[in-house]
Design a protein around this motif. Sequence first.
Motif, mmCIF file in Angstrom:
data_model
loop_
_atom_site.group_PDB
_atom_site.id
_atom_site.type_symbol
_atom_site.label_atom_id
_atom_site.label_comp_id
_atom_site.label_asym_id
_atom_site.label_seq_id
_atom_site.Cartn_x
_atom_site.Cartn_y
_atom_site.Cartn_z
ATOM 1 N N GLU A 236 0.818 -1.232 -0.056
ATOM 2 C CA GLU A 236 -0.331 -0.059 0.578
ATOM 3 C C GLU A 236 0.870 0.952 0.548
ATOM 4 O O GLU A 236 1.689 1.076 0.527
ATOM 5 C CB GLU A 236 -0.539 -0.288 1.213
ATOM 6 C CG GLU A 236 -1.813 -1.087 1.068
ATOM 7 C CD GLU A 236 -2.876 -0.952 2.630
ATOM 8 O OE1 GLU A 236 -2.495 -0.249 3.515
ATOM 9 O OE2 GLU A 236 -3.701 -1.599 2.227
ATOM 10 N N GLY B 132 -5.596 10.195 -1.616
ATOM 11 C CA GLY B 132 -5.444 9.096 -1.389
ATOM 12 C C GLY B 132 -5.103 8.173 -1.829
ATOM 13 O O GLY B 132 -3.669 7.586 -0.890
ATOM 14 N N LYS B 133 -5.275 6.558 -1.918
ATOM 15 C CA LYS B 133 -4.560 5.284 -1.350
ATOM 16 C C LYS B 133 -4.313 4.837 -3.230
ATOM 17 O O LYS B 133 -5.354 3.914 -3.701
ATOM 18 C CB LYS B 133 -5.123 5.128 -0.728
ATOM 19 C CG LYS B 133 -4.469 3.650 -0.345
ATOM 20 C CD LYS B 133 -4.736 2.334 0.904
ATOM 21 C CE LYS B 133 -6.183 2.255 0.842
ATOM 22 N NZ LYS B 133 -6.719 1.331 2.074
ATOM 23 N N ARG C 15 -4.978 -1.165 -7.544
ATOM 24 C CA ARG C 15 -6.540 -0.211 -7.422
ATOM 25 C C ARG C 15 -6.188 1.038 -6.663
ATOM 26 O O ARG C 15 -5.083 1.010 -5.529
ATOM 27 C CB ARG C 15 -6.916 -1.611 -6.489
ATOM 28 C CG ARG C 15 -8.618 -1.201 -5.527
ATOM 29 C CD ARG C 15 -9.396 -1.627 -4.506
ATOM 30 N NE ARG C 15 -8.458 -0.896 -3.549
ATOM 31 C CZ ARG C 15 -8.343 -2.151 -2.447
ATOM 32 N NH1 ARG C 15 -8.919 -3.617 -2.120
ATOM 33 N NH2 ARG C 15 -8.295 -1.533 -1.370
ATOM 34 N N ASP D 285 -7.586 4.143 -4.905
ATOM 35 C CA ASP D 285 -8.927 4.484 -3.987
ATOM 36 C C ASP D 285 -8.633 5.824 -3.655
ATOM 37 O O ASP D 285 -7.515 6.597 -3.339
ATOM 38 C CB ASP D 285 -8.930 4.320 -2.713
ATOM 39 C CG ASP D 285 -9.361 2.324 -2.612
ATOM 40 O OD1 ASP D 285 -10.455 2.055 -2.077
ATOM 41 O OD2 ASP D 285 -8.524 1.830 -2.411
ATOM 42 N N TYR D 286 -9.437 7.083 -4.716
ATOM 43 C CA TYR D 286 -9.986 8.390 -4.165
ATOM 44 C C TYR D 286 -11.040 8.665 -3.527
ATOM 45 O O TYR D 286 -12.252 8.791 -4.538
ATOM 46 C CB TYR D 286 -9.460 9.048 -4.925
ATOM 47 C CG TYR D 286 -9.559 10.505 -5.229
ATOM 48 C CD1 TYR D 286 -8.432 11.079 -4.596
ATOM 49 C CD2 TYR D 286 -10.475 11.103 -5.756
ATOM 50 C CE1 TYR D 286 -8.207 12.269 -5.441
ATOM 51 C CE2 TYR D 286 -10.834 12.476 -5.661
ATOM 52 C CZ TYR D 286 -9.827 13.288 -5.559
ATOM 53 O OH TYR D 286 -9.297 14.461 -5.562
ATOM 54 N N GLU E 266 -15.126 8.138 -2.037
ATOM 55 C CA GLU E 266 -15.900 7.482 -2.312
ATOM 56 C C GLU E 266 -15.167 6.663 -3.381
ATOM 57 O O GLU E 266 -15.791 5.575 -3.077
ATOM 58 C CB GLU E 266 -16.914 7.368 -2.189
ATOM 59 C CG GLU E 266 -17.364 8.557 -1.127
ATOM 60 C CD GLU E 266 -16.933 7.921 0.202
ATOM 61 O OE1 GLU E 266 -17.495 6.823 0.497
ATOM 62 O OE2 GLU E 266 -16.929 7.903 1.542
ATOM 63 N N GLN F 12 -13.105 4.115 -6.261
ATOM 64 C CA GLN F 12 -11.974 3.421 -6.187
ATOM 65 C C GLN F 12 -12.827 2.464 -7.927
ATOM 66 O O GLN F 12 -13.406 2.002 -8.458
ATOM 67 C CB GLN F 12 -12.770 2.199 -5.113
ATOM 68 C CG GLN F 12 -11.571 0.514 -5.329
ATOM 69 C CD GLN F 12 -11.533 -0.722 -3.861
ATOM 70 O OE1 GLN F 12 -12.704 -1.301 -4.406
ATOM 71 N NE2 GLN F 12 -12.099 -0.073 -3.031
#
Length: 298
Positions: free
Chosen positions: A154, A160-161, A188, A190-191, A193, A195
């Motif tokens: 990660e 974001g992630k 993947r 994540d920003y 809500e 994805q």
Amino acid sequence: MKQQYDLAKWLAGEMSDTERQAFEKTPEYATYAKIKDYSAQLQAPDFDQDAIYRNVVSREKKQPKVIPLYRTVFRFAAVLVIALGLFFVAKNMMPSTETAENAEFASFSLPDESEVTLNAGSEITYKKWGWDNHRSLTLEGEAYFKVAKGKKFEVNTSLGKVTVLGTQFDVKARDGRFDVMCFEGRVRVDYGEAQTVITKGQSVSFENGQPIDVPQNDGVGPAWLQDKLVFHKVNFPTIVGELNRQYDINILVKGVPSAQLFTGVLPRKNIDEALQIVASTYHLNLLRQDGKIILEAR
């Protein structure tokens, strides 16, 4: 920083019951407890003045006891070994930070042999201790990753992630804009809500909470490693900020340039050419005064 603060409160006995219970559930608590126990064994005994006086008087009546020097040396060595062990354990448990200064890149390997290259003006923080069970780091700026095959990996940023498994990708988080490019495998993103999953050759970008349409990448690697600064729909301040980082300069802007967005390529090793392109695009005068670089609206 939060973890170091909690550790200090725990050692000082200043935690509330709720804070202490939460702290004892952390993965690092068992090690902290061991360090505290070992340290307690190194404390000196309480000072008793009367006992010392009685001891001195009694010694005057007895033959002095000679302690072999080698015993003292062994005791000192044992204490030194324990102290050094505690020092190295504590050092490994503290977060590690890797930084690339302006106009520089910085490359390093993570504990699992994953390779990371930081772009100019960027920083990564991670923990070496327990890396196999918590493969996670925090990025400020931009970095290119070649992740070793293995468990989930990660990359956390303020915007974001990114979660990956054995792949090559680039992450950039600056001034409200979040860009991710995948060059091998899949990641993947994540920003907020949202994805999404991207694969080799795909890119995704967000700015101020909104997605931005960006073209596919060439699948080879980030342009900045090829000494090219590639921009897609970026504003003027973003361009100036990137030039300041890449060339370690401070461009002075006078007036209000056009609000148009810039898409194009600037050289990373020729500041004069880069400035000429920017000045021409935004209809600015390029001036040099007293060692300063000035872009002035016409």
